[in-house]
Design a protein around this motif. Structure first.
Motif, PDB file in Angstrom:
ATOM      1  N   UNK A 257       0.854  -1.186   0.000  1.00  0.00           N
ATOM      2  CA  UNK A 257       0.000   0.000   0.000  1.00  0.00           C
ATOM      3  C   UNK A 257       0.887   1.232   0.000  1.00  0.00           C
ATOM      4  N   UNK A 258       0.344   2.341  -0.474  1.00  0.00           N
ATOM      5  CA  UNK A 258       1.094   3.602  -0.517  1.00  0.00           C
ATOM      6  C   UNK A 258       0.349   4.675   0.263  1.00  0.00           C
ATOM      7  N   UNK A 259       1.091   5.452   1.036  1.00  0.00           N
ATOM      8  CA  UNK A 259       0.513   6.541   1.811  1.00  0.00           C
ATOM      9  C   UNK A 259       1.490   7.698   1.849  1.00  0.00           C
ATOM     10  N   UNK A 260       0.964   8.926   1.787  1.00  0.00           N
ATOM     11  CA  UNK A 260       1.805  10.107   1.858  1.00  0.00           C
ATOM     12  C   UNK A 260       1.487  10.935   3.091  1.00  0.00           C
ATOM     13  N   UNK A 261       2.534  11.365   3.793  1.00  0.00           N
ATOM     14  CA  UNK A 261       2.372  12.180   4.988  1.00  0.00           C
ATOM     15  C   UNK A 261       2.864  13.606   4.784  1.00  0.00           C
ATOM     16  N   UNK A 262       3.410  13.895   3.613  1.00  0.00           N
ATOM     17  CA  UNK A 262       3.905  15.238   3.369  1.00  0.00           C
ATOM     18  C   UNK A 262       4.953  15.636   4.387  1.00  0.00           C
ATOM     19  N   UNK A 263       4.831  16.874   4.908  1.00  0.00           N
ATOM     20  CA  UNK A 263       5.770  17.346   5.930  1.00  0.00           C
ATOM     21  C   UNK A 263       5.157  17.278   7.321  1.00  0.00           C
ATOM     22  N   UNK A 264       4.095  16.470   7.473  1.00  0.00           N
ATOM     23  CA  UNK A 264       3.338  16.453   8.724  1.00  0.00           C
ATOM     24  C   UNK A 264       3.906  15.594   9.826  1.00  0.00           C
ATOM     25  N   UNK A 265       4.961  14.830   9.558  1.00  0.00           N
ATOM     26  CA  UNK A 265       5.521  13.965  10.603  1.00  0.00           C
ATOM     27  C   UNK A 265       7.041  14.071  10.616  1.00  0.00           C
ATOM     28  N   UNK A 266       7.580  15.264  10.898  1.00  0.00           N
ATOM     29  CA  UNK A 266       9.039  15.437  10.885  1.00  0.00           C
ATOM     30  C   UNK A 266       9.710  14.678  12.027  1.00  0.00           C
ATOM     31  N   UNK A 267      10.936  14.232  11.783  1.00  0.00           N
ATOM     32  CA  UNK A 267      11.729  13.584  12.825  1.00  0.00           C
ATOM     33  C   UNK A 267      12.909  14.455  13.237  1.00  0.00           C
ATOM     34  N   UNK A 268      13.054  15.605  12.576  1.00  0.00           N
ATOM     35  CA  UNK A 268      14.132  16.543  12.891  1.00  0.00           C
ATOM     36  C   UNK A 268      13.664  17.953  12.540  1.00  0.00           C
ATOM     37  N   UNK A 269      14.356  18.951  13.075  1.00  0.00           N
ATOM     38  CA  UNK A 269      14.025  20.338  12.768  1.00  0.00           C
ATOM     39  C   UNK A 269      14.330  20.631  11.301  1.00  0.00           C
ATOM     40  N   UNK A 270      13.457  21.403  10.655  1.00  0.00           N
ATOM     41  CA  UNK A 270      13.645  21.763   9.252  1.00  0.00           C
ATOM     42  C   UNK A 270      14.503  23.011   9.064  1.00  0.00           C
ATOM     43  N   UNK A 271      15.152  23.474  10.124  1.00  0.00           N
ATOM     44  CA  UNK A 271      15.918  24.716  10.040  1.00  0.00           C
ATOM     45  C   UNK A 271      17.238  24.536   9.303  1.00  0.00           C
ATOM     46  N   UNK A 272      17.760  23.315   9.255  1.00  0.00           N
ATOM     47  CA  UNK A 272      19.038  23.060   8.605  1.00  0.00           C
ATOM     48  C   UNK A 272      18.861  22.034   7.493  1.00  0.00           C
ATOM     49  N   UNK A 273      19.831  21.992   6.577  1.00  0.00           N
ATOM     50  CA  UNK A 273      19.779  21.001   5.505  1.00  0.00           C
ATOM     51  C   UNK A 273      19.879  19.590   6.067  1.00  0.00           C
ATOM     52  N   UNK A 274      20.664  19.413   7.134  1.00  0.00           N
ATOM     53  CA  UNK A 274      20.775  18.102   7.744  1.00  0.00           C
ATOM     54  C   UNK A 274      19.422  17.635   8.282  1.00  0.00           C
ATOM     55  N   UNK A 275      18.692  18.561   8.924  1.00  0.00           N
ATOM     56  CA  UNK A 275      17.378  18.208   9.442  1.00  0.00           C
ATOM     57  C   UNK A 275      16.387  17.906   8.331  1.00  0.00           C
ATOM     58  N   UNK A 276      16.415  18.727   7.288  1.00  0.00           N
ATOM     59  CA  UNK A 276      15.510  18.485   6.161  1.00  0.00           C
ATOM     60  C   UNK A 276      15.803  17.148   5.489  1.00  0.00           C
ATOM     61  N   UNK A 277      17.095  16.786   5.416  1.00  0.00           N
ATOM     62  CA  UNK A 277      17.468  15.503   4.812  1.00  0.00           C
ATOM     63  C   UNK A 277      16.915  14.336   5.633  1.00  0.00           C
ATOM     64  N   UNK A 278      16.902  14.491   6.948  1.00  0.00           N
ATOM     65  CA  UNK A 278      16.337  13.441   7.790  1.00  0.00           C
ATOM     66  C   UNK A 278      14.828  13.303   7.590  1.00  0.00           C
ATOM     67  N   UNK A 279      14.173  14.411   7.330  1.00  0.00           N
ATOM     68  CA  UNK A 279      12.716  14.378   7.154  1.00  0.00           C
ATOM     69  C   UNK A 279      12.300  13.828   5.792  1.00  0.00           C
ATOM     70  N   UNK A 280      13.178  13.914   4.799  1.00  0.00           N
ATOM     71  CA  UNK A 280      12.891  13.328   3.488  1.00  0.00           C
ATOM     72  C   UNK A 280      13.205  11.837   3.557  1.00  0.00           C
ATOM     73  N   UNK A 281      12.189  11.030   3.621  1.00  0.00           N
ATOM     74  CA  UNK A 281      12.425   9.599   3.837  1.00  0.00           C
ATOM     75  C   UNK A 281      11.265   8.761   3.336  1.00  0.00           C
ATOM     76  N   UNK A 282      11.522   7.486   3.179  1.00  0.00           N
ATOM     77  CA  UNK A 282      10.496   6.489   2.888  1.00  0.00           C
ATOM     78  C   UNK A 282      10.459   5.546   4.067  1.00  0.00           C
ATOM     79  N   UNK A 283       9.279   5.318   4.616  1.00  0.00           N
ATOM     80  CA  UNK A 283       9.134   4.452   5.789  1.00  0.00           C
ATOM     81  C   UNK A 283       8.324   3.216   5.378  1.00  0.00           C
ATOM     82  N   UNK A 284       8.837   2.047   5.740  1.00  0.00           N
ATOM     83  CA  UNK A 284       8.123   0.796   5.511  1.00  0.00           C
ATOM     84  C   UNK A 284       7.454   0.387   6.811  1.00  0.00           C
ATOM     85  N   UNK A 285       6.144   0.135   6.770  1.00  0.00           N
ATOM     86  CA  UNK A 285       5.378  -0.228   7.963  1.00  0.00           C
ATOM     87  C   UNK A 285       4.681  -1.552   7.705  1.00  0.00           C
ATOM     88  N   UNK A 286       4.861  -2.479   8.597  1.00  0.00           N
ATOM     89  CA  UNK A 286       4.230  -3.791   8.451  1.00  0.00           C
ATOM     90  C   UNK A 286       2.733  -3.696   8.761  1.00  0.00           C
TER      91      UNK A 286
END
Length: 287
Positions: A257-286
């Protein structure tokens, strides 16, 4: 022109859409990031590599022996510019001075200049990037300004795209029911999977083939660049692209199945490129 170069030289990784295009630009060509061309030129050819090496001409010896240059590794861009018919031809010195002034105003400096009279002239600049690290730029000028090439490199280590092996993903899913992958990469603002994502996608496909009962929700997540609704749609399309890739590898569509969360579930602050890179991700959920 000098102010424009200075303002944009370290503006980050701008897209081709932000660069001033010319009707004579070769198809598919693009500017190096944050470095607008001198007026009156078109792009004859260009290239970009997420990880590459270039030897900068930083000494007089390197003028005659390229292997003696200062080798840098990281994200690399190249563009070859040719003067348009009827456009004013700048001198080689004018091209050098424009780039030199832009580098100085961006707290950078000229590293080396090779004024080969009547032949190719080169100038190399080093700049500090706001997010950390260095940006190196070399401009090679031919025919006294009729043609010039730009080599631009953001120094950095090669990104490790294979984050998890099949066994590691299987263990993470068994223990926590989910695993976040940053090694599945997409073109900026698009749902097009980049070629360097293949090793990680192959591992996901292998996992699904080894465990015939496993079903996965593929979640797409973005940083907060852009509008929330657009990010939501983009993340959904990216998740769907991953599902399509896996089904093309022989995985039954009913298991994904496919689902999109957009920017609604960040795992890091978006203030830096490092944080934004962490938020850009694909998550696999069983499921």
């Amino acid at each position: 022109m000098r102010r424009a170069l200075a303002a944009l030289l370290l503006a980050g990784l701008c897209t081709a859409a932000l660069a001033a295009r010319d009707p004579q630009d070769s198809e598919g060509s693009a500017e190096p990031p944050g470095l607008p061309r001198f007026p009156g030129f078109h792009i004859d050819s260009s290239q970009h590599r997420d990880f590459g090496e270039f030897r900068f001409t930083t000494t007089q010896r390197a003028v005659d022996d390229p292997e003696a240059g200062d080798a840098k590794e990281g994200r690399y861009w190249f563009a070859d510019y040719i003067l348009n018919d009827g456009a004013r031809q700048p001198s080689a010195l004018e091209l050098v001075r424009n780039h030199e002034n832009a580098a100085k105003q961006a707290s950078g400096a000229l590293v080396f200049r090779s004024p080969a009279s009547g032949g190719q002239q080169s100038a190399v600049y080093r700049l500090a990037r706001p997010e950390g690290g260095e940006r190196w730029v070399q401009i090679d000028i031919q025919n006294d300004g009729f043609r010039y090439q730009v080599h631009l490199l953001d120094v950095g280590a090669m990104a490790q795209t294979l984050e998890f092996s099949t066994a590691q993903m299987r263990d993470a899913l068994r223990q926590g029911g989910r695993v976040a992958l940053h090694g599945i990469l997409f073109e900026t603002g698009k749902a097009t999977i980049r070629p360097e994502s293949k090793p990680q996608l192959d591992e996901v496909a292998a996992l699904l083939k080894q465990d015939g009962a496993l079903k996965l929700m593929v979640e797409g997540h973005t940083d907060n660049t852009g509008q929330p609704q657009a990010n939501l749609q983009l993340s959904r399309r990216r998740a769907e692209a991953v599902v399509q890739h896996l089904t093309a590898q022989g995985v039954a569509p009913a298991r994904l199945r496919a689902e999109g969360w957009g920017d609604g579930a960040p795992v890091a602050a978006n203030r830096t490129e490092q944080g934004r890179a962490q938020n850009r991700r694909v998550v696999l959920v069983r499921f």
